[in-house]
Design a protein around this motif. Sequence first.
Motif, PDB file in Angstrom:
ATOM      1  N   LEU B  32      49.550  98.728 125.345  1.00  0.00           N
ATOM      2  CA  LEU B  32      48.498  99.123 126.262  1.00  0.00           C
ATOM      3  C   LEU B  32      47.235  99.870 125.291  1.00  0.00           C
ATOM      4  N   TYR B  33      45.847 100.059 126.089  1.00  0.00           N
ATOM      5  CA  TYR B  33      45.073 100.216 125.151  1.00  0.00           C
ATOM      6  C   TYR B  33      44.124 101.018 126.023  1.00  0.00           C
ATOM      7  N   TRP B  34      43.922 102.529 125.913  1.00  0.00           N
ATOM      8  CA  TRP B  34      42.625 102.929 126.903  1.00  0.00           C
ATOM      9  C   TRP B  34      41.358 103.272 126.125  1.00  0.00           C
ATOM     10  N   TYR B  35      40.135 102.930 126.200  1.00  0.00           N
ATOM     11  CA  TYR B  35      38.339 102.876 125.641  1.00  0.00           C
ATOM     12  C   TYR B  35      37.776 103.335 126.419  1.00  0.00           C
ATOM     13  N   GLN B  36      36.896 104.114 126.128  1.00  0.00           N
ATOM     14  CA  GLN B  36      35.851 104.865 126.504  1.00  0.00           C
ATOM     15  C   GLN B  36      34.764 103.935 126.261  1.00  0.00           C
ATOM     16  N   LEU B  91      37.840 101.611 130.212  1.00  0.00           N
ATOM     17  CA  LEU B  91      38.788 100.267 130.246  1.00  0.00           C
ATOM     18  C   LEU B  91      40.208 100.513 130.060  1.00  0.00           C
ATOM     19  N   CYS B  92      40.774  99.763 130.185  1.00  0.00           N
ATOM     20  CA  CYS B  92      41.930  99.668 129.955  1.00  0.00           C
ATOM     21  C   CYS B  92      42.601  98.197 129.591  1.00  0.00           C
ATOM     22  N   ALA B 103      46.694  90.002 117.703  1.00  0.00           N
ATOM     23  CA  ALA B 103      47.419  90.086 118.851  1.00  0.00           C
ATOM     24  C   ALA B 103      45.867  90.267 119.821  1.00  0.00           C
ATOM     25  N   GLU B 104      45.017  89.504 120.489  1.00  0.00           N
ATOM     26  CA  GLU B 104      44.319  89.662 121.276  1.00  0.00           C
ATOM     27  C   GLU B 104      43.891  90.146 122.182  1.00  0.00           C
ATOM     28  N   GLN B 105      43.544  91.048 122.770  1.00  0.00           N
ATOM     29  CA  GLN B 105      43.180  91.965 123.405  1.00  0.00           C
ATOM     30  C   GLN B 105      42.056  91.914 125.140  1.00  0.00           C
ATOM     31  N   PHE B 106      43.158  92.163 126.532  1.00  0.00           N
ATOM     32  CA  PHE B 106      41.928  90.828 127.345  1.00  0.00           C
ATOM     33  C   PHE B 106      42.253  92.230 127.960  1.00  0.00           C
ATOM     34  N   PHE B 107      40.383  92.711 128.424  1.00  0.00           N
ATOM     35  CA  PHE B 107      40.083  94.249 129.394  1.00  0.00           C
ATOM     36  C   PHE B 107      40.355  94.084 130.615  1.00  0.00           C
ATOM     37  N   GLY B 108      40.411  95.071 130.957  1.00  0.00           N
ATOM     38  CA  GLY B 108      40.195  95.017 132.292  1.00  0.00           C
ATOM     39  C   GLY B 108      38.605  95.114 132.744  1.00  0.00           C
ATOM     40  N   PRO B 109      38.639  95.376 134.262  1.00  0.00           N
ATOM     41  CA  PRO B 109      37.563  95.400 134.805  1.00  0.00           C
ATOM     42  C   PRO B 109      37.044  96.848 134.203  1.00  0.00           C
ATOM     43  N   GLY B 110      37.738  97.905 134.353  1.00  0.00           N
ATOM     44  CA  GLY B 110      37.028  99.353 133.817  1.00  0.00           C
ATOM     45  C   GLY B 110      36.832 100.096 134.749  1.00  0.00           C
ATOM     46  N   THR B 111      36.743 101.310 134.203  1.00  0.00           N
ATOM     47  CA  THR B 111      36.308 102.440 135.810  1.00  0.00           C
ATOM     48  C   THR B 111      34.763 102.995 135.323  1.00  0.00           C
ATOM     49  N   ARG B 112      34.081 102.976 135.774  1.00  0.00           N
ATOM     50  CA  ARG B 112      32.556 103.457 136.038  1.00  0.00           C
ATOM     51  C   ARG B 112      32.690 105.179 136.134  1.00  0.00           C
TER      52      ARG B 112
END
Lengths: 112, 116
Positions: B32-36, B91-92, B103-112
């Motif tokens: 699991l990843y967290w991106y800004q 983004l998660c 490993a393909e990363q699948f992104f969630g919709p994000g929190t703005r």
Amino acid sequence: QQQVRQSPQSLTVWEGETTILNCSYEDSTFDYFPWYRQFPGKSPALLIAISLVSNKKEDGRFTIFFNKREKKLSLHITDSQPGDSATYFCAASVIMGYKLTFGTGTSLLVDP
Amino acid sequence: EAGVTQSPRYAVLQEGQAVSFWCDPISGHDTLYWYQQPRDQGPQLLVYFRDEAVIDNSQLPSDRFSAVRPKGTNSTLKIQSAKQGDTATYLCASSSLGGLNYAEQFFGPGTRLTVL
């Protein structure tokens, strides 16, 4: 220090033209290069990817060309469609796609 | 199959306030990843986990940001004392190697997040 660079920053093409998006990197340890596409208001999604073992990767209208010696990649979109309008991110990874470093993106607009 | 889910979708704070973001990865994904993602920029990795363990948090501002994944499933990212410079979409993403080479990363919709 930007390890993955993209150009141009933005691009407008006519429907039916071939779009070319450029990417370069500095870290010689990068071995996996996915391209992600992000539509406005949406999250990025994997479009196509290439690894060091290949010079070219095709998927329909999308092709990655890879020049390992110069550390440059390009994404070609043939027969560009208005639905291709989005921001395209080149990314690079050292370890099996886990730790991705993204470029700054190219915003593409395809005019009908 | 359900994708990555995140909540809330939007948050507006005054400087100095705290906020938490929640992520539910795709079932069975161990990483699991967290991106800004600041406006008009690419996603920048903050931290990533394999199961419950932090693998890399070198880009996480440790004085104000924290992230946990206690049971190796859901994850929470928290910002203490938010600053205007934290304004971005968070983004998660999740991935699983699953016999593939990468490993393909699948992104969630994000929190703005907007910090005023």
